[in-house]
Structure formats: structure tokens, C-alpha cells
Design an enzyme around this catalytic site. Structure first.
Site, PDB file in Angstrom:
ATOM      1  N   PHE A   1     -23.599 -37.570  11.213  1.00 22.42           N
ATOM      2  CA  PHE A   1     -24.392 -38.193  10.146  1.00 22.42           C
ATOM      3  C   PHE A   1     -23.453 -38.842   9.116  1.00 22.42           C
ATOM      4  CE2 PHE A   1     -27.172 -38.124   6.392  1.00 22.42           C
ATOM      5  CZ  PHE A   1     -28.377 -38.526   6.936  1.00 22.42           C
TER       6      PHE A   1
ATOM      7  N   ASP B   1     -23.705 -28.121  10.526  1.00 18.35           N
ATOM      8  CA  ASP B   1     -24.722 -28.751   9.682  1.00 18.35           C
ATOM      9  C   ASP B   1     -26.066 -28.561  10.385  1.00 18.35           C
ATOM     10  OD1 ASP B   1     -26.490 -30.422   8.323  1.00 18.35           O
ATOM     11  OD2 ASP B   1     -24.929 -31.890   7.834  1.00 18.35           O
TER      12      ASP B   1
ATOM     13  N   TYR C   1     -35.179 -30.412   2.508  1.00 19.04           N
ATOM     14  CA  TYR C   1     -36.375 -31.264   2.376  1.00 19.04           C
ATOM     15  C   TYR C   1     -36.906 -31.806   3.696  1.00 19.04           C
ATOM     16  CZ  TYR C   1     -32.596 -34.778   2.138  1.00 19.04           C
ATOM     17  OH  TYR C   1     -31.475 -35.528   2.370  1.00 19.04           O
ATOM     18  N   LYS C   2     -36.249 -31.447   4.809  1.00 14.74           N
ATOM     19  CA  LYS C   2     -36.734 -31.953   6.109  1.00 14.74           C
ATOM     20  C   LYS C   2     -37.774 -30.972   6.656  1.00 14.74           C
ATOM     21  CE  LYS C   2     -32.678 -34.765   6.609  1.00 14.74           C
ATOM     22  NZ  LYS C   2     -31.252 -34.780   6.909  1.00 14.74           N
TER      23      LYS C   2
ATOM     24  N   ARG D   1     -38.011 -43.210  15.134  1.00 13.44           N
ATOM     25  CA  ARG D   1     -38.045 -41.743  15.241  1.00 13.44           C
ATOM     26  C   ARG D   1     -39.446 -41.213  14.933  1.00 13.44           C
ATOM     27  NH1 ARG D   1     -33.500 -38.936  11.695  1.00 13.44           N
ATOM     28  NH2 ARG D   1     -34.842 -39.808  10.079  1.00 13.44           N
TER      29      ARG D   1
HETATM   30  C1  LIG Z   1     -30.406 -35.216   5.917  1.00  9.23           C
HETATM   31  C2  LIG Z   1     -28.987 -34.872   6.190  1.00  9.23           C
HETATM   32  C3  LIG Z   1     -28.086 -34.721   5.142  1.00  9.23           C
HETATM   33  C4  LIG Z   1     -28.561 -34.934   3.722  1.00  9.23           C
HETATM   34  O1  LIG Z   1     -27.584 -34.800   2.779  1.00  9.23           O
HETATM   35  P1  LIG Z   1     -27.989 -34.779   1.231  1.00  9.23           P
HETATM   36  O2  LIG Z   1     -26.713 -34.527   0.560  1.00  9.23           O
HETATM   37  O3  LIG Z   1     -28.965 -33.647   1.068  1.00  9.23           O
HETATM   38  O4  LIG Z   1     -28.605 -36.079   0.894  1.00  9.23           O
HETATM   39  C5  LIG Z   1     -26.777 -34.388   5.442  1.00  9.23           C
HETATM   40  N1  LIG Z   1     -26.379 -34.210   6.728  1.00  9.23           N
HETATM   41  C6  LIG Z   1     -27.233 -34.369   7.763  1.00  9.23           C
HETATM   42  C7  LIG Z   1     -26.775 -34.156   9.148  1.00  9.23           C
HETATM   43  C8  LIG Z   1     -28.559 -34.698   7.519  1.00  9.23           C
HETATM   44  O5  LIG Z   1     -29.417 -34.850   8.533  1.00  9.23           O
END
Ligand SMILES: *Cc1c(COP(=O)(O)O)cnc(C)c1O
Length: 413
Positions: free
Chosen positions: A127, A198, A223-224, A372
Site C-alpha cells: 500500500f 499490516d 475505519y474499514k 473493487r
Molecule cells: C487503509 C490502509 C492504510 C491507512 O492508513 P491511514 O494512516 O489510516 O490513512 C494503511 N495501510 C494499508 C495497507 C491500508 O489498507
């Protein structure tokens, strides 16, 4: 799979033991919500709880609420509630900061735990924010460490004695492909490296077994699938055996052994608490806590069972209804190798998704060409899968997506 029908799927809904949980969420009429992997829907209990914290705890009880309503305990209390979802002990998890910030904190800590090693190993397509944090950290350390990347399937062979920490996202945000956490962790340990997972696309929908795999460190997003609300606090995990060796790079007062002694010398708290930095975002924590309670009530094993069934069904429906419509299913068919969204490749994926959203099918798009569809088992019905695929077929067959309005990119896709 035999020919699927809407009536057959309605029967599955009637037998679904999780069907009742849908009423625990606010879902607008006319929306088929397939973005629970991006922003989980609002739990009714979170709405009530936040209103109560605002009106009574903040409004009336004011500063006394830090003690009287346990605000100060929120990061560790919520961490303890998250623990069973990710195979951790209650004292190994804390809710804090954002995923990006937690990655920075734990990566810096990991490097300190492996002096003499200078490589952070990650997947080339991890990511973006994860890459950016690694790049920022190497800059800060003036090149004393470097980031090495390898394709997902070559990670294990890329681990050598220079690697301090391997950091991977368990479930890929584009394809939903899942790493073998146990195998990667074992290979890292055989080479003396640490592993930092992660769990952003796993937490709340895929049961994770951090301790069963012997994992060292983990972070994830609130938040997911966890439905903690926009910008919800993230979480972090440090295995108990490492906790007292951690030297926090962001040594804030919430991670101090005695914050209210107001000593000017930093002394880290025992255990997971030293990984906290500043004051917790109480309103966001309140929403996240209520959401995790709903997920805990449903049970992560049951959520996974329904998720697997629904992802299989969605893929089968796309094949059955849209087989000749230029879509490529890029999510793995093997249930053990994937998380809970379905990615469909289409050369014009962006305007197609915009056309779907205009018709109430809310998914999202990831550049350059992936649509998605997140499968959040507590808010989706089997018939929603049917209805969404029917609309997808209609949009593709009629080329309703092919307008300048839908091609025009919005700031958030
Ligand atoms: C959604 C997501 C994030 C989000 O990071 P924030 O700092 O909370 O904005 C980070 N890593 C991955 C793999 C994600 O899917």
C-alpha cells in the site's frame, strides 16, 4: 456452481444466522453498499454512543470524564477488545493514532531491536502509505537503513541476514490476495529478522492468528471492516516478549510510566502502553469501541464463514451474468488465499464504477483499472450480490458508463 437465481439467494438470506445484524447498522435506502472495505457502515450503537459521549460526558461531566468515564483507559481497553479478532492477548494491543503513524513507530522500534541490520524488506506493490513511511524513515536515518522490495511471491527468498524487519500487508488492497502469515513469519525468524504485519484489510473480517504464527509486530486500520468511522483510530500490536525492549521513537506523555507526575524525564510505561504518544481522540475512540462490540457479538469465525460464501457467490454471479463483458476477475479463487473484496479489471473501470455508484451500487476504484467490491458480511445480503451484478451487467451492456461526466476524476476515488 449450479445456476444461481435471485430466489435461491433470498433463501440463503432467510437461513443466514448473521442476517439480523444488518439492522444494527444505518444503511440508506436505495444503496447497495460495497465499500465496507474502505469505510465501514455506521453501527447504530456507535451513533448513540458518540451522541452520549458528546452530550453527557463532554457536555456535562467535562474534564472529570477522563477518570469518571474511563476516557484515559480507552486505548488499552479497546485494544483488549480487538485482541481476540487478531489472535493476540488482551495486553498486546492498543488503539492509537493512524495506521501510517503506527507503522512509523513500530518500524523505527524494529530497527532498534535489530542493531547491525539495515534492511526493511517489503513487497513492491505494498500500500502506498506504507512505502512512503518507509521512505521517510530511511531519509530521517540519513541512509543508515534501506528499503528492499520484492514481488509478493518472492518475499521469502529475499529474506537474508541483512534484513531487520519484513513488513507486509496481509491482504492486498487491490486484488485481495492474502499472504501466508505463518510461512513468512517462520522464514523471517529463521533469518533472525522481525515481522510487522499490516492488517488493514484483514481486521474485522479475516480471523488473524498473530500469536499462533509467532508474529512480532502488527498494525491496522479502524475505519474499514471494523466500522470505526471516518478517520477512526488505528491499532498496533507488540508481542508480549518484545514489549519491554521497545524504545519508542515518538516518546509522548501517554506512553510515559507516570504521565501525571509531570517529570521532564521520559520513562517508558511497562508493556504495550509505551507505544502510545499523545492524548486519545475520545470521540473517535467511542465510535470504534461500539463498532468492535458489534463485531465481537457476531463472532469473527462466523463473519469469515459468510464472507467466504459471499465472495464465492459474487465471483460466480459475475461469471454467470457478465461472462462476455470484458471483465477480468483478479481476486484469487482459492478461499485460503484471499480476503473479503472482489476486484474486477476493466479497461474503463473508473467510469464504469461512477455509473454504478450513480445507480446505487457503491463500490470503489483503484488505479489504473480495478473496480473493487467490498464484502462486509454484517451489512450485505445475498440478494444484494444479485442486484449489484444485475446493475453491473446492465451498465456494461448498455455502455451507460461512456459519458464525459463519468470519466472526469473526483478527488477521492
Ligand atoms: C487503509 C490502509 C492504510 C491507512 O492508513 P491511514 O494512516 O489510516 O490513512 C494503511 N495501510 C494499508 C495497507 C491500508 O489498507
Amino acid at each position: 456452481m449450479a445456476n444461481l437465481t435471485r430466489a435461491g439467494l433470498a433463501e440463503r438470506d432467510a437461513r443466514d444466522p448473521l442476517a439480523g445484524f444488518r439492522d444494527d447498522f444505518v444503511l440508506p435506502d436505495g444503496v447497495l453498499y460495497f465499500a465496507g472495505n474502505s469505510l465501514g457502515a455506521l453501527p447504530r450503537s456507535a451513533e448513540t454512543r458518540v451522541a452520549e459521549v458528546v452530550a453527557r460526558e463532554w457536555g456535562q461531566d467535562l474534564v472529570r470524564s477522563w477518570n469518571a468515564h474511563g476516557w484515559i483507559d480507552m486505548p488499552l481497553r479497546i485494544g483488549a477488545k480487538l485482541a481476540p479478532l487478531i489472535g493476540a492477548h488482551a495486553n498486546e494491543v492498543a488503539a492509537a493514532d493512524s495506521t501510517s503513524v503506527n507503522l512509523f513507530k513500530l518500524l523505527a522500534s524494529a530497527l532498534k531491536l535489530r542493531p547491525g541490520r539495515n534492511v526493511i524488506l517489503t513487497e513492491d506493490l505494498n500500500f502506498p502509505t506504507d512505502h512512503y513511511i518507509m521512505q521517510g524513515l530511511t531519509q530521517l536515518l540519513n541512509g543508515k537503513c534501506e528499503v528492499r522490495t520484492a514481488p509478493a511471491e518472492k518475499i521469502i527468498e529475499a529474506i537474508d541476514k541483512q534484513v531487520a524487519v519484513v513488513t507486509l500487508t496481509e491482504v492486498d488492497y487491490r486484488t485481495a490476495r492474502m499472504h501466508d502469515m505463518a510461512a513468512v513469519t517462520r522464514a523471517a525468524h529463521e533469518n533472525g529478522a522481525l515481522v510487522l504485519w499490516d492488517l488493514s484489510h484483514s481486521a474485522g473480517v479475516v480471523p488473524v492468528d498473530l500469536n499462533g504464527c509467532g508474529a512480532d509486530l502488527a498494525i491496522g486500520c479502524g475505519y474499514k471492516y471494523l466500522s470505526g468511522g471516518p478517520g477512526a483510530p488505528a491499532f498496533l500490536f507488540v508481542a508480549e516478549r518484545l514489549q519491554d525492549e521497545i524504545v519508542p521513537p515518538l516518546a509522548g506523555w501517554m506512553g510515559h510510566a507516570a504521565p501525571f507526575e509531570f517529570s521532564t524525564d521520559y520513562r517508558p510505561a511497562d508493556g504495550i502502553a509505551r507505544n502510545l504518544c499523545g492524548t486519545p481522540a475520545v470521540l473517535s475512540m467511542a465510535a470504534l469501541e461500539a463498532a468492535i462490540d458489534v463485531i465481537g457479538k457476531a463472532g469473527i469465525a462466523e463473519i469469515r464463514r459468510k464472507s467466504v460464501e459471499m465472495v464465492d457467490t459474487f465471483i460466480a454471479l459475475v461469471e454467470q451474468e457478465c461472462g462476455s463483458l470484458d471483465l477480468e476477475i483478479v481476486t484469487p479463487r482459492d478461499t485460503d488465499l484471499r480476503g473479503s473484496h472482489v476486484a474486477l479489471r476493466h479497461a474503463d473501470g473508473y467510469p464504469v464504477m461512477r455509473a454504478l455508484i450513480a445507480r446505487g451500487v457503491v463500490g470503489d476504484f483503484r488505479a489504473p483499472d480495478l473496480m473493487r467490491f467490498g464484502i462486509a458480511p454484517l451489512t450485505l445480503r445475498h440478494t444484494d450480490l444479485w442486484d449489484a451484478v444485475a446493475i453491473l451487467r446492465e451498465v456494461l451492456e448498455g455502455r451507460a458508463w461512456d459519458t464525459p461526466e463519468y470519466r472526469n476524476r473526483a478527488a477521492v476515488t
